[in-house]
Motif scaffolding. Sequence first.
Motif, PDB file in Angstrom:
ATOM      1  N   LYS A 241       0.815  -1.224   0.000  1.00 15.18           N
ATOM      2  CA  LYS A 241       0.000   0.000   0.000  1.00 15.18           C
ATOM      3  C   LYS A 241       0.851   1.277   0.000  1.00 15.18           C
ATOM      4  N   PHE A 242       1.787   1.385   0.944  1.00 18.97           N
ATOM      5  CA  PHE A 242       2.522   2.655   1.089  1.00 18.97           C
ATOM      6  C   PHE A 242       3.693   2.780   0.126  1.00 18.97           C
ATOM      7  N   PHE A 243       4.239   1.660  -0.313  1.00 19.37           N
ATOM      8  CA  PHE A 243       5.433   1.719  -1.178  1.00 19.37           C
ATOM      9  C   PHE A 243       5.149   1.121  -2.554  1.00 19.37           C
ATOM     10  N   HIS A 244       3.872   0.876  -2.809  1.00 21.74           N
ATOM     11  CA  HIS A 244       3.409   0.439  -4.141  1.00 21.74           C
ATOM     12  C   HIS A 244       4.131  -0.800  -4.652  1.00 21.74           C
ATOM     13  N   GLU A 245       4.405  -1.724  -3.773  1.00 21.56           N
ATOM     14  CA  GLU A 245       5.102  -2.946  -4.206  1.00 21.56           C
ATOM     15  C   GLU A 245       4.141  -3.843  -4.979  1.00 21.56           C
ATOM     16  N   SER A 246       4.590  -4.259  -6.135  1.00 20.57           N
ATOM     17  CA  SER A 246       3.766  -5.123  -6.988  1.00 20.57           C
ATOM     18  C   SER A 246       4.176  -6.585  -6.784  1.00 20.57           C
ATOM     19  N   ASN A 247       3.406  -7.484  -7.339  1.00 22.42           N
ATOM     20  CA  ASN A 247       3.775  -8.907  -7.285  1.00 22.42           C
ATOM     21  C   ASN A 247       5.135  -9.122  -7.955  1.00 22.42           C
ATOM     22  N   GLN A 248       5.417  -8.323  -8.981  1.00 19.39           N
ATOM     23  CA  GLN A 248       6.688  -8.462  -9.707  1.00 19.39           C
ATOM     24  C   GLN A 248       7.868  -8.032  -8.810  1.00 19.39           C
ATOM     25  N   THR A 249       7.676  -6.960  -8.063  1.00 13.22           N
ATOM     26  CA  THR A 249       8.728  -6.530  -7.119  1.00 13.22           C
ATOM     27  C   THR A 249       8.956  -7.617  -6.075  1.00 13.22           C
ATOM     28  N   ILE A 250       7.869  -8.178  -5.609  1.00 15.64           N
ATOM     29  CA  ILE A 250       7.949  -9.216  -4.569  1.00 15.64           C
ATOM     30  C   ILE A 250       8.677 -10.447  -5.122  1.00 15.64           C
ATOM     31  N   ALA A 251       8.428 -10.747  -6.385  1.00 12.49           N
ATOM     32  CA  ALA A 251       9.134 -11.878  -7.027  1.00 12.49           C
ATOM     33  C   ALA A 251      10.641 -11.608  -7.039  1.00 12.49           C
ATOM     34  N   LYS A 252      11.023 -10.353  -7.360  1.00 12.64           N
ATOM     35  CA  LYS A 252      12.466 -10.018  -7.407  1.00 12.64           C
ATOM     36  C   LYS A 252      13.085 -10.100  -6.017  1.00 12.64           C
ATOM     37  N   LYS A 253      12.361  -9.614  -5.018  1.00 17.75           N
ATOM     38  CA  LYS A 253      12.890  -9.669  -3.641  1.00 17.75           C
ATOM     39  C   LYS A 253      13.030 -11.118  -3.186  1.00 17.75           C
ATOM     40  N   THR A 254      12.070 -11.935  -3.566  1.00 21.49           N
ATOM     41  CA  THR A 254      12.134 -13.360  -3.200  1.00 21.49           C
ATOM     42  C   THR A 254      13.389 -13.983  -3.814  1.00 21.49           C
ATOM     43  N   ASP A 255      13.633 -13.687  -5.081  1.00 22.70           N
ATOM     44  CA  ASP A 255      14.807 -14.256  -5.772  1.00 22.70           C
ATOM     45  C   ASP A 255      16.101 -13.840  -5.085  1.00 22.70           C
ATOM     46  N   ILE A 256      16.189 -12.562  -4.749  1.00 22.77           N
ATOM     47  CA  ILE A 256      17.440 -12.046  -4.201  1.00 22.77           C
ATOM     48  C   ILE A 256      17.669 -12.586  -2.782  1.00 22.77           C
ATOM     49  N   LEU A 257      16.594 -12.805  -2.058  1.00 21.87           N
ATOM     50  CA  LEU A 257      16.719 -13.410  -0.714  1.00 21.87           C
ATOM     51  C   LEU A 257      17.197 -14.847  -0.833  1.00 21.87           C
ATOM     52  N   LEU A 258      16.616 -15.580  -1.758  1.00 16.73           N
ATOM     53  CA  LEU A 258      17.007 -16.991  -1.924  1.00 16.73           C
ATOM     54  C   LEU A 258      18.470 -17.098  -2.356  1.00 16.73           C
TER      55      LEU A 258
ATOM     56  N   GLU B 213       2.039 -14.874  -9.371  1.00 15.32           N
ATOM     57  CA  GLU B 213       2.955 -13.871  -9.929  1.00 15.32           C
ATOM     58  C   GLU B 213       4.202 -13.641  -9.072  1.00 15.32           C
ATOM     59  N   SER B 214       4.103 -13.883  -7.779  1.00 13.39           N
ATOM     60  CA  SER B 214       5.301 -13.609  -6.969  1.00 13.39           C
ATOM     61  C   SER B 214       6.140 -14.859  -6.726  1.00 13.39           C
ATOM     62  N   LEU B 215       5.550 -16.045  -6.895  1.00  9.04           N
ATOM     63  CA  LEU B 215       6.287 -17.256  -6.493  1.00  9.04           C
ATOM     64  C   LEU B 215       6.397 -18.363  -7.535  1.00  9.04           C
ATOM     65  N   PHE B 216       5.465 -18.442  -8.469  1.00 11.42           N
ATOM     66  CA  PHE B 216       5.432 -19.651  -9.300  1.00 11.42           C
ATOM     67  C   PHE B 216       6.470 -19.674 -10.435  1.00 11.42           C
ATOM     68  N   HIS B 217       7.345 -18.679 -10.454  1.00  7.03           N
ATOM     69  CA  HIS B 217       8.485 -18.748 -11.393  1.00  7.03           C
ATOM     70  C   HIS B 217       9.612 -19.574 -10.765  1.00  7.03           C
ATOM     71  N   LEU B 218       9.500 -19.869  -9.452  1.00  7.60           N
ATOM     72  CA  LEU B 218      10.603 -20.533  -8.732  1.00  7.60           C
ATOM     73  C   LEU B 218      10.698 -22.006  -9.103  1.00  7.60           C
ATOM     74  N   SER B 219      11.923 -22.529  -9.044  1.00 12.16           N
ATOM     75  CA  SER B 219      12.098 -23.976  -9.188  1.00 12.16           C
ATOM     76  C   SER B 219      11.490 -24.621  -7.945  1.00 12.16           C
ATOM     77  N   LYS B 220      11.217 -25.910  -8.030  1.00 17.33           N
ATOM     78  CA  LYS B 220      10.653 -26.637  -6.878  1.00 17.33           C
ATOM     79  C   LYS B 220      11.594 -26.524  -5.670  1.00 17.33           C
ATOM     80  N   GLU B 221      12.883 -26.645  -5.941  1.00 16.90           N
ATOM     81  CA  GLU B 221      13.866 -26.595  -4.854  1.00 16.90           C
ATOM     82  C   GLU B 221      13.827 -25.226  -4.147  1.00 16.90           C
ATOM     83  N   ASP B 222      13.803 -24.163  -4.938  1.00 17.75           N
ATOM     84  CA  ASP B 222      13.752 -22.823  -4.340  1.00 17.75           C
ATOM     85  C   ASP B 222      12.424 -22.600  -3.624  1.00 17.75           C
ATOM     86  N   PHE B 223      11.347 -23.059  -4.246  1.00 14.93           N
ATOM     87  CA  PHE B 223      10.034 -22.845  -3.629  1.00 14.93           C
ATOM     88  C   PHE B 223       9.976 -23.483  -2.242  1.00 14.93           C
ATOM     89  N   GLU B 224      10.676 -24.579  -2.095  1.00  9.78           N
ATOM     90  CA  GLU B 224      10.635 -25.296  -0.809  1.00  9.78           C
ATOM     91  C   GLU B 224      11.279 -24.502   0.330  1.00  9.78           C
TER      92      GLU B 224
END
Length: 258
Positions: free
Chosen positions: A101-118, A150-161
């Motif tokens: 809401k306050f920082f306008h984060e989209s599902n796509q941004t969340i996908a990128k943050k997820t990738d970089i954390l992993l 949109e934020s998670l289903f690009h991940l491999s099974k291993e990463d998703f776990e």
Amino acid sequence: MKPKMVIGNWKMNKSFEEADDLMIAIGEQLAGLRLETGVVLCPPYLYLELATDLAQEAEFTVGAQNCSELKNGAVTGEISAEMLAHLDVEFCIVGHSERRKFFHESNQTIAKKTDILLESQLIPVVCCGEVIEERKAGQHFEVVEKQIKESLFHLSKEDFESVVIAYEPVWAIGTGETATPEQAEEMHAFIRQLIEKKYGTETAYATYILYGGSCNAQNALELFSQPNVDGGLIGGASLKAEEFVGIIEAAETVIKEN
Ligand code: PEP
């Protein structure tokens, strides 16, 4: 039933001294409990080093509340996943509704943050959930499905776990209006079935799906007793040691009874 997980999201609260006192109080109340429940504290960035120091001797681990979607560089004011990893932070919340809401984060941004954390071996705690208008219009399943896909289903099974999901109906966050156990269970079962279709049964059942939204020591037992509710992401009630520990005790009770 697998052990539960309880994560405290302190948001932008507490002075340094208050944070120190609260971490010590939680640590003391959890000491000797031989917990099965995984407990994670997510204080503001400035207190993470204090938290990871205290966590060495305590029954909790530490998470951040956000990270940059970029690896490093000229991004004034941001904190990278790699910096968090260097502080021994193990978890990071992403896609909280306040950030959407306050920082306008989209599902796509969340996908990128997820990738970089992993990439930095941190566990992303990815939030999803509908606003009240969407629930009233009967669109809640559709909204959550889109957020997850949109934020998670690009991940491999291993990463998703390595990902934790938190279902947080926005109308329940900080409002005192908790989802009923039936509403939570229905959505959690729906999310698990989405995961099952994409990644298979084993992954679906191993994935932690936490509930968040006005969860407290009084309602936690009933919420956590639902078969698809694997614990909670706790805001306001994580700011008082007794209340937070009460929630962890509810998680322990459910596990011991099953
Ligand atoms: C949250 O912000 O993640 C949350 C669940 O808040 P609260 O428990 O205060 O509703």
